[in-house]
Design a protein around this motif. Structure first.
Motif, short mmCIF file in Angstrom:
data_model
loop_
_atom_site.label_atom_id
_atom_site.label_comp_id
_atom_site.label_asym_id
_atom_site.label_seq_id
_atom_site.Cartn_x
_atom_site.Cartn_y
_atom_site.Cartn_z
N ALA A 118 -18.60 15.98 -13.02
CA ALA A 118 -18.27 17.41 -13.04
C ALA A 118 -16.78 17.61 -13.30
CB ALA A 118 -18.68 18.06 -11.72
N PHE A 176 -22.44 17.53 -12.61
CA PHE A 176 -22.75 17.88 -14.00
C PHE A 176 -23.76 16.86 -14.46
CE2 PHE A 176 -21.85 17.96 -18.62
CZ PHE A 176 -21.99 19.32 -18.84
N PHE A 217 -24.05 22.28 -14.89
CA PHE A 217 -23.49 22.13 -13.56
C PHE A 217 -24.59 22.48 -12.57
CE2 PHE A 217 -19.53 22.90 -15.88
CZ PHE A 217 -18.75 21.86 -15.38
#
Length: 112
Positions: A8, A79, A89
């Motif tokens: 992420a 993610f 996400f």
């Protein structure tokens, strides 16, 4: 507080660079719906409220408004590829009644 995974963080940094928002913190907010589930919002913040909680996770500066702190405590922002070629996400939040802990099937399908 909320944890940002390495995947992420990589995507957040890439998005900040592409949108010329490098150095801006990521604001993450949450609110509980009438049915008890949690809705999330996130975006780059160009200003900070004095009451925002700020910290760093995986090299990403994160800001959380005070009314979202308890809802995001213990949550993870990741993610992932939910379907082939479709990356998103996702919030893994034990405070959400719809939360299902990820399963490690040994094949990388942790969120299916």
């Amino acid at each position: 507080m909320i944890t940002v995974t390495a995947k992420a963080a990589e995507q957040i940094k890439q998005s900040a660079k592409q949108n010329q928002m490098e150095g801006m913190p990521l604001r993450i907010a949450a609110k509980r719906d009438e049915n008890g589930s949690i809705q999330y919002a996130m975006g780059f913040a160009d200003q900070q409220d004095d009451h925002d909680v700020t910290y760093n996770s995986e090299g990403v500066s994160v800001m959380v408004p005070p009314d979202s702190v308890e809802l995001l405590k213990g949550a993870t922002l990741d993610f992932v590829e939910l379907e082939p070629g479709q990356h998103n996400f996702i919030f893994l939040n034990p405070n959400d009644p719809d939360y299902v802990p990820p399963k490690d099937e040994g094949d990388g399908s942790h969120y299916l």
